[in-house]
Design a protein around this motif. Structure first.
Motif, PDB file in Angstrom:
ATOM      1  N   ARG A   1      60.482  23.796  47.932  1.00 26.05           N
ATOM      2  CA  ARG A   1      60.903  25.167  48.229  1.00 26.05           C
ATOM      3  C   ARG A   1      62.418  25.304  48.209  1.00 26.05           C
ATOM      4  O   ARG A   1      62.941  26.413  48.115  1.00 26.05           O
ATOM      5  CB  ARG A   1      60.364  25.590  49.596  1.00 26.05           C
ATOM      6  N   ARG A   2      63.116  24.183  48.295  1.00 26.48           N
ATOM      7  CA  ARG A   2      64.577  24.191  48.275  1.00 26.48           C
ATOM      8  C   ARG A   2      65.072  23.970  46.846  1.00 26.48           C
ATOM      9  O   ARG A   2      64.708  22.984  46.204  1.00 26.48           O
ATOM     10  CB  ARG A   2      65.133  23.119  49.202  1.00 26.48           C
ATOM     11  N   ARG A   3      65.887  24.888  46.368  1.00 22.28           N
ATOM     12  CA  ARG A   3      66.368  24.803  44.993  1.00 22.28           C
ATOM     13  C   ARG A   3      67.121  23.499  44.730  1.00 22.28           C
ATOM     14  O   ARG A   3      66.959  22.869  43.677  1.00 22.28           O
ATOM     15  CB  ARG A   3      67.277  25.994  44.673  1.00 22.28           C
TER      16      ARG A   3
ATOM     17  N   ARG B   1      64.700  20.728  44.098  1.00 22.17           N
ATOM     18  CA  ARG B   1      64.060  20.863  42.787  1.00 22.17           C
ATOM     19  C   ARG B   1      65.000  20.432  41.675  1.00 22.17           C
ATOM     20  O   ARG B   1      64.591  19.762  40.724  1.00 22.17           O
ATOM     21  CB  ARG B   1      63.612  22.307  42.554  1.00 22.17           C
TER      22      ARG B   1
ATOM     23  N   ASP C   1      61.298  18.618  49.329  1.00 17.44           N
ATOM     24  CA  ASP C   1      60.813  19.958  49.624  1.00 17.44           C
ATOM     25  C   ASP C   1      61.055  20.838  48.389  1.00 17.44           C
ATOM     26  O   ASP C   1      62.191  21.198  48.086  1.00 17.44           O
ATOM     27  CB  ASP C   1      61.552  20.529  50.827  1.00 17.44           C
TER      28      ASP C   1
END
Length: 221
Positions: free
Chosen positions: A171-173, A176, A169
């Motif tokens: 959107r999750r730091r 990433r 995902d």
């Protein structure tokens, strides 16, 4: 690890300045054009490798290729176009190898994201070893103006593709960052492969790195 990041520089590098590519040419002329471009790129790689980009001369590249300087400009517009065309060639071949490998794995029923990611990484690293002379050139700091920004753009796209492959995902730091670290490990290993003394050492590095990636790819918890 598949997909192409286009830019004005790489697009210009693939087309003659007169706007005439292989499309629409008679087969004989198209084949001749490909031969000329191959000779120019091979000679450019030799000179860039020996002298570095900054000190490389177009006259020497033309002489080694046996192609007139004017024809070099017609096909590539100069030294920058040659360098970017080499980079594009390296990227496209690496991406092709990875895509073919992943397609083969999926056709065998492999659908585990981590298994696919590590297998794709292995294909990329093996390609980096096979194309090590070009790979060494492209990681040097001595390149044309604006190349670092272009390379960073592709690196970001590479991280995004790896995130999709790992089904992270974005959107999750934390996700990433994990994918960014994994991608950095692959890039660093590819640079190390350029300095390997033989294939045995290169295979040891690839095996070691794939083991590290397998361990690091597992989601926390």
């Amino acid at each position: 690890m598949s997909g192409i990041v286009e830019s004005a520089g790489t697009e210009a590098a693939r087309q003659p300045t007169g706007g005439q590519g292989g499309m629409g040419l008679p087969e004989g002329l198209a084949g001749q054009s490909r031969t000329v471009r191959r000779a120019l790129l091979d000679a450019a790689l030799e000179v860039f490798t020996e002298r570095g980009y900054t000190d490389a001369g177009l006259t020497e590249i033309a002489a080694r290729s046996g192609i007139p300087v004017g024809t070099l400009f017609q096909h590539y517009g100069g030294k920058r176009g040659l360098y970017l065309a080499l980079w594009e060639e390296f990227r496209e071949e690496q991406e092709r190898l990875t895509a073919v490998t992943l397609a083969s794995e999926r056709s065998r029923g492999v659908d585990d994201p981590i298994a696919l990611f590590v297998t794709g990484a292995r294909a990329y690293l093996e390609g980096a070893w096979d194309n090590r002379r070009l790979g060494r050139l492209l990681v040097e700091d001595d390149g044309p103006a604006g190349f670092d920004a272009l390379r960073r753009q592709w690196d970001r796209a590479w991280v995004r593709r790896n995130a999709r492959l790992l089904e992270v995902d974005e959107r999750r730091r934390a996700g990433r960052v994990r994918v960014s670290v994994l991608t950095t490990v692959i890039g660093g290993a590819a640079r190390e492969l350029g300095d390997c003394g033989d294939e045995t050492e290169a295979r040891e590095i690839v095996d070691e790195v794939c083991g590290i990636l397998l361990h690091l790819s597992a989601p926390p918890g």
